[in-house]
Design a protein around this motif. Structure first.
Motif, PDB file in Angstrom:
ATOM      1  N   ARG A  16       0.817  -1.212   0.000  1.00  9.97           N
ATOM      2  CA  ARG A  16       0.000   0.000   0.000  1.00  9.97           C
ATOM      3  C   ARG A  16       0.854   1.267   0.000  1.00  9.97           C
ATOM      4  O   ARG A  16       0.539   2.239  -0.691  1.00  9.97           O
ATOM      5  CB  ARG A  16      -0.926  -0.016   1.222  1.00  9.97           C
ATOM      6  CG  ARG A  16      -1.895   1.159   1.287  1.00  9.97           C
ATOM      7  CD  ARG A  16      -2.821   1.186   0.063  1.00  9.97           C
ATOM      8  NE  ARG A  16      -3.741   2.305   0.077  1.00  9.97           N
ATOM      9  CZ  ARG A  16      -4.971   2.254   0.588  1.00  9.97           C
ATOM     10  NH1 ARG A  16      -5.419   1.110   1.097  1.00  9.97           N
ATOM     11  NH2 ARG A  16      -5.758   3.308   0.563  1.00  9.97           N
ATOM     12  N   ASP A  17       1.972   1.259   0.747  1.00 11.67           N
ATOM     13  CA  ASP A  17       2.844   2.423   0.770  1.00 11.67           C
ATOM     14  C   ASP A  17       3.762   2.502  -0.444  1.00 11.67           C
ATOM     15  O   ASP A  17       4.466   3.494  -0.621  1.00 11.67           O
ATOM     16  CB  ASP A  17       3.680   2.440   2.053  1.00 11.67           C
ATOM     17  CG  ASP A  17       4.470   1.149   2.233  1.00 11.67           C
ATOM     18  OD1 ASP A  17       4.405   0.273   1.347  1.00 11.67           O
ATOM     19  OD2 ASP A  17       5.144   1.012   3.274  1.00 11.67           O
ATOM     20  N   GLY A  18       3.767   1.460  -1.277  1.00 14.17           N
ATOM     21  CA  GLY A  18       4.546   1.483  -2.503  1.00 14.17           C
ATOM     22  C   GLY A  18       6.021   1.235  -2.338  1.00 14.17           C
ATOM     23  O   GLY A  18       6.782   1.369  -3.300  1.00 14.17           O
TER      24      GLY A  18
ATOM     25  N   ASN B 221       2.692   1.413  -8.494  1.00 19.31           N
ATOM     26  CA  ASN B 221       2.482   1.624  -7.062  1.00 19.31           C
ATOM     27  C   ASN B 221       1.423   2.695  -6.820  1.00 19.31           C
ATOM     28  O   ASN B 221       0.937   3.340  -7.750  1.00 19.31           O
ATOM     29  CB  ASN B 221       3.796   1.971  -6.366  1.00 19.31           C
ATOM     30  CG  ASN B 221       4.328   3.334  -6.759  1.00 19.31           C
ATOM     31  OD1 ASN B 221       3.937   3.892  -7.774  1.00 19.31           O
ATOM     32  ND2 ASN B 221       5.234   3.862  -5.958  1.00 19.31           N
ATOM     33  N   SER B 222       1.060   2.896  -5.565  1.00 17.37           N
ATOM     34  CA  SER B 222      -0.075   3.758  -5.236  1.00 17.37           C
ATOM     35  C   SER B 222       0.162   5.208  -5.627  1.00 17.37           C
ATOM     36  O   SER B 222      -0.774   5.919  -5.989  1.00 17.37           O
ATOM     37  CB  SER B 222      -0.376   3.672  -3.736  1.00 17.37           C
ATOM     38  OG  SER B 222       0.784   4.007  -2.979  1.00 17.37           O
ATOM     39  N   SER B 223       1.395   5.690  -5.574  1.00 17.58           N
ATOM     40  CA  SER B 223       1.676   7.073  -5.937  1.00 17.58           C
ATOM     41  C   SER B 223       1.824   7.285  -7.432  1.00 17.58           C
ATOM     42  O   SER B 223       1.853   8.433  -7.885  1.00 17.58           O
ATOM     43  CB  SER B 223       2.951   7.543  -5.222  1.00 17.58           C
ATOM     44  OG  SER B 223       4.062   6.765  -5.633  1.00 17.58           O
ATOM     45  N   GLY B 224       1.928   6.210  -8.206  1.00 15.73           N
ATOM     46  CA  GLY B 224       2.065   6.327  -9.651  1.00 15.73           C
ATOM     47  C   GLY B 224       3.456   6.688 -10.112  1.00 15.73           C
ATOM     48  O   GLY B 224       3.644   7.036 -11.291  1.00 15.73           O
ATOM     49  N   GLU B 225       4.457   6.578  -9.240  1.00 19.42           N
ATOM     50  CA  GLU B 225       5.821   6.958  -9.608  1.00 19.42           C
ATOM     51  C   GLU B 225       6.631   5.777 -10.112  1.00 19.42           C
ATOM     52  O   GLU B 225       7.468   5.938 -10.998  1.00 19.42           O
ATOM     53  CB  GLU B 225       6.522   7.588  -8.398  1.00 19.42           C
ATOM     54  CG  GLU B 225       5.855   8.862  -7.886  1.00 19.42           C
ATOM     55  CD  GLU B 225       6.507   9.368  -6.628  1.00 19.42           C
ATOM     56  OE1 GLU B 225       7.369   8.638  -6.086  1.00 19.42           O
ATOM     57  OE2 GLU B 225       6.185  10.481  -6.182  1.00 19.42           O
TER      58      GLU B 225
END
Length: 912
Positions: free
Chosen positions: A24-26, A306-310
């Protein structure tokens, strides 16, 4: 000798097949490697592998939003639910059908499963109840597709599910009954498989991606002819709305098909992977091409964001390649690849921090034991690499190959600096390096002689003749420099390489020798024979002093094509690789079977047996075959069903018979066979590694104790420990901190002990804490800036307890090698810093704030130098090398600096 070894990690394999999942935190990436799950920590640069195993290769997995539950499903539909935090297995369940995808809902209360052409929705087992009779409860089943579902996506509010199938359609399903009128929609129009269907961030648009590269954008708009009526009404009538295609986009890539696709709704980022290894990044809804890159020539099988899209994670099963890419900075966060073919050999570095593996593909890979990542890949051999071995001193690695060369590698610059060849081109199958690093020896199956080269000159200096058959294995003693060789002529010969003679007469063995290992002190040699025996010989007397019958300890499985049972099989009732432990009290052995056995040498008994793999996709893992699958013509699992696959690329068979992959080499398809190619103990005596079909298995003694209740009583608490520190009872405070085993408390006590009290505390320290404090200093010093303070502690402890440590080498080997690793890393930095700041240091020490003439300054400098350099330092400076002179001069000057009782201030750091 400790025998409580447990599975620690899996190296050499980073990805096989299935989904890649970010936490979840990537920061963590979950990758399926065969029938296990590996987790890569992308921030701390570490990795670990779960201990549990599936019965088949993992097909799909997912992690819930809280990152507490991990659900992994194999090819047969058998699922394992695991607590991700504690790494413990909670439940097993069988879905009885091949599952293509599994996804947890956004709130984690449900999970959706694509079983064939059906969509199953299940309730997530509750984590609050420890024991549940039926933890898996099915909530709903949706049927509507005519072929297998290949992907599924949850809506952001968890009310709807989008599925795409091989029937060229995508469908929208409702999770709950109250949303049924909004769902049950079919999205048709594609001319090839629909690989993915996704919601936009506002859930007003739906994107569907076809295998032919067609992207359709769907919107919920009024039906044709009802637009004017809707404008007059205040509340819209949902029955007059329908999903319609508003835009069509196409990404052309010649004849290459789309293999995987994913979409990140918050950033509108679409990532597409193709069958030629290319991947593209698009910005939706305008379908703007952002980047276009390639990760190789093989297809991209899976992609995840990942969740941030990075960060983007790509996996290629053909080469076992794993890639984490940061698309904004266009840099790689992680780039790992395993061996393309099976591993032949492995060796530990002298400090035990790295493992080197050699493979049939001609490549050599260096793996970091702590992080589990591949540091470098050495390429130079043009054929299979048969064996690798480190020199005892220095960062030098030697490798032998079937291309007729033995190469020496510099592991500081990662280059090949020597190539050794024979008088004629022959294939070298075994290798041994002298402990002094002066000579290297190699044997071949084409010649009966042992070739000896000088490492410094690279010339062939000698050929040891005497064997009457091909030389199968070589081994040097680490202390005496004795060379032991074994051959197919059923003899063992002991050589004195520098004396150019044999030490004893040839030792006769009653069967073919398959593996050989010399004890570290050079007094004994052990061999594994074709008859299933491990024989131990005394070198001085050339007599057999021990024998272990291994046939009863080996678990030999039955291959699918075998016409006989495993009990009557003599194919794998022996070991092909053995290794002595650091203290010589135990032997670990492995071979062409599913067993790794640890034996006690003195008592000749089995201490522990490890199962290599439980993967039923490998030959030899099952002792009894499924009788319902057996016919008169053989097992039904041997039938090649590739021609029934729906995809053209899956029907085409491009495989070539491999050399060591098991099975019948005359057939086009080769089924891998479970086996151990090489095994070796770590120099730290706390672990051993085995190169197997599944990868590089690392077994270690569990030293990560969270709480150590040694001599614990009521009075030992953090408060009483700090009180002892305030009362200046430093030894008592240090021992109490180690009893509590709290890292922050140990660090505080350690830093608070004055320099003047180090020798006194070290001399009175109980011996049970010596190994622990050395290991703590080794870990602490890697991050600490107090170099001299740590060196004073190390010097005081070794001076006070050196005699006891020499008598118990096996207990202190890991701690001492950790200290050695710290000294090797810091010494170079200190010498380099002293060189670059020599003149600045001279200027600062000569300036006291007063204006003086140059003559006075020069006179003071010469006077200070005379005061600092005493007789001992003069003697050291004349005999030391240039780097050592810099270090000794720096050390002498640092000793003149004032030190406080505590090191809480940063004054010492700035001076150093």
């Amino acid at each position: 000798m400790k025998a409580d070894f447990k599975f620690s990690n899996l190296l050499g394999t980073v990805y096989r097949q299935g989904d890649l999942v970010f936490s979840r935190d990537g920061t963590q990436l979950l990758s399926p490697v065969g029938n296990r799950v590996s987790v890569f920590d992308l921030i701390n640069n570490k990795s670990f592998t779960f201990e549990y195993e599936h019965r088949r290769d993992i097909a799909t997995l997912d992690l819930n939003c809280q990152s507490t539950l991990l659900l992994s499903i194999d090819e047969d539909g058998r699922a394992i639910l695991t607590n991700f935090k504690s790494r413990t297995v909670l439940h097993h369940f069988n879905f009885k059908e091949h599952c293509y995808r599994v996804k947890f809902s956004p709130d984690g209360k449900l999970f959706a499963l694509a079983c064939g052409r059906f969509l199953h929705i299940w309730k997530t087992p509750s984590t609050t109840e420890d024991r549940q009779f039926a933890p898996f409860v099915r909530y709903r089943v949706h049927a509507g597709h005519f072929q297998d579902i290949v992907s599924l996506t949850w809506s952001h509010d968890g009310r709807f599910i989008l599925t795409s199938s091989k029937d060229l359609t995508a469908r929208l399903w409702s999770v709950h009954s109250e949303d049924k009128q909004l769902a049950s929609v079919t999205f048709a129009g594609h001319r090839d498989y629909v690989l993915g269907a996704f919601f936009s961030s506002d859930q007003e648009k739906i994107y569907t991606m076809g295998k032919d590269g067609a992207l359709f954008q769907w919107e919920f708009t009024p039906k044709p002819g009802d637009e004017d009526e809707e404008e007059k009404e205040d509340e819209p009538d949902i029955s007059k709305y329908s999903w319609r295609i508003t835009q069509k986009h196409f990404c052309y890539n010649e004849r290459n098909k789309v293999k995987c696709v994913t979409f990140h709704a918050p950033s509108n980022l679409l990532v597409i992977g193709f069958s030629n290894g290319e991947f593209r990044l698009y910005d939706l809804p305008h379908f703007t091409l952002l980047q276009q890159l390639s990760m190789g020539q093989n297809s991209v099988d899976t992609v995840s964001i990942n969740s941030s899209g990075e960060w983007l994670a790509f996996g290629s099963s053909r080469l076992g390649q794993l890639l984490v890419y940061e698309w904004q900075s266009e840099s790689y966060v992680l780039k790992q690849q395993g061996h393309f073919d099976s591993m032949n050999s492995l060796t530990y570095s002298p400090d035990g921090s790295r493992v080197v593996t050699a493979s049939e593909d001609g490549k050599i890979k260096v793996w970091d034991v702590v992080s589990g990542f591949c540091l470098v890949t050495l390429e130079g051999h043009t054929s299979s690499v048969t064996q690798v071995q480190f020199a005892k001193r220095g960062q030098v690695l030697f490798s032998s190959s079937l291309d007729g060369t033995v190469r020496a590698w510099d592991l500081i610059r990662y280059r090949n600096f020597r190539v050794f060849t024979g008088a004629e081109r022959i294939q070298f199958s075994c290798l041994a390096v002298d402990p002094s690093g002066e000579v290297v020896c190699a044997g071949s199956v084409d010649s009966f002689d042992i070739h000896v080269w000088s490492v410094q000159t690279g010339q062939l200096v000698d050929q040891l003749a005497g064997h009457e058959g091909p030389v199968s294995c070589l081994s040097f003693s680490q202390e005496t420099g004795m060379l032991a060789s074994a051959s197919w002529d059923k003899t063992i010969r002991i050589w004195s390489v520098f004396g150019r003679s044999q030490q004893v007469e040839p030792i006769e063995v009653y069967s073919d020798v398959l593996a050989l290992a010399a004890r570290a002190d050079g007094e004994q040699v052990a061999v594994s024979t074709l008859s299933g025996q491990i024989s131990i010989f005394d070198i001085a007397t050339a007599r057999q002093v021990g024998s272990v019958d291994c046939r009863k300890d080996i678990i030999a499985g039955r291959n699918l094509e075998d016409r006989f049972t495993a009990k009557n099989s003599a194919r794998s009732k022996f070991f092909t690789t053995i290794s002595y432990s650091f203290d010589g009290l135990a032997i670990v052995a492995g071979g062409n079977n599913n067993s790794i056995c640890l034996y006690d040498v003195a008592n000749e008994v089995l201490l522990k047996r490890f199962i290599v793999s439980k993967n039923m996709n490998l030959n030899g893992t099952m002792e009894f075959l499924n009788s319902s699958r057996l016919t008169e013509a053989g097992s039904l699992d041997l039938i090649d069903t590739a021609g029934e696959n729906s995809d053209l690329e899956d029907r085409i068979d491009n495989t070539v018979p491999g050399s060591n992959r098991g099975g019948d080499l005359s057939t086009r398809r080769v089924r891998p066979e479970v086996r151990v190619m090489s095994i070796q103990f770590s120099p730290t005596a706390t672990a051993f590694a085995a190169a197997s079909t599944e990868g590089l298995l690392v077994y270690s003694v569990d030293d990560t104790i969270v709480f150590d209740p040694f001599d614990l009583d009521v009075d030992v608490t953090p408060q009483t420990t700090l009180e002892s520190l305030q009362n200046k009872s430093y030894l008592e405070a240090l021992v109490m901190s180690f009893r509590l085993n709290e890292k922050y408390l140990i660090s505080k006590i350690y830093e608070s002990i004055p320099v003047s009290q180090i020798n006194l505390v070290s001399s009175n320290l109980p011996v049970v804490y010596v190994s622990r404090i050395l290991r703590f200093i080794a870990e602490y010093s890697m991050e600490s800036q107090h170099i001299e303070f740590n060196l004073l502690w190390i010097n005081a402890i070794i001076s006070a307890h050196g005699a006891f440590m020499s008598l118990h080498k096996q207990d202190f080997s890991f701690a001492l090698r950790s200290i050695q690793r710290f000294l090797g890393r810091v010494a170079k930095d200190v010498v380099r810093t002293s060189k670059t700041n020599k003149y600045a240091y001279t200027f600062l020490t000569s300036t006291d704030g007063n204006l003086e003439s140059e003559a006075q300054i020069e006179g003071k400098l010469s006077e200070d130098d005379r005061d600092v350099d005493d007789d001992d330092d003069d003697e050291k400076m004349t005999t030391a090398s240039e780097d050592e002179q810099e270090w000794l001069g720096f050390e002498a000057k640092v000793r003149q600096l004032p030190l406080n009782d505590g090191i809480e201030s940063d004054q010492d750091d700035s001076l150093i």
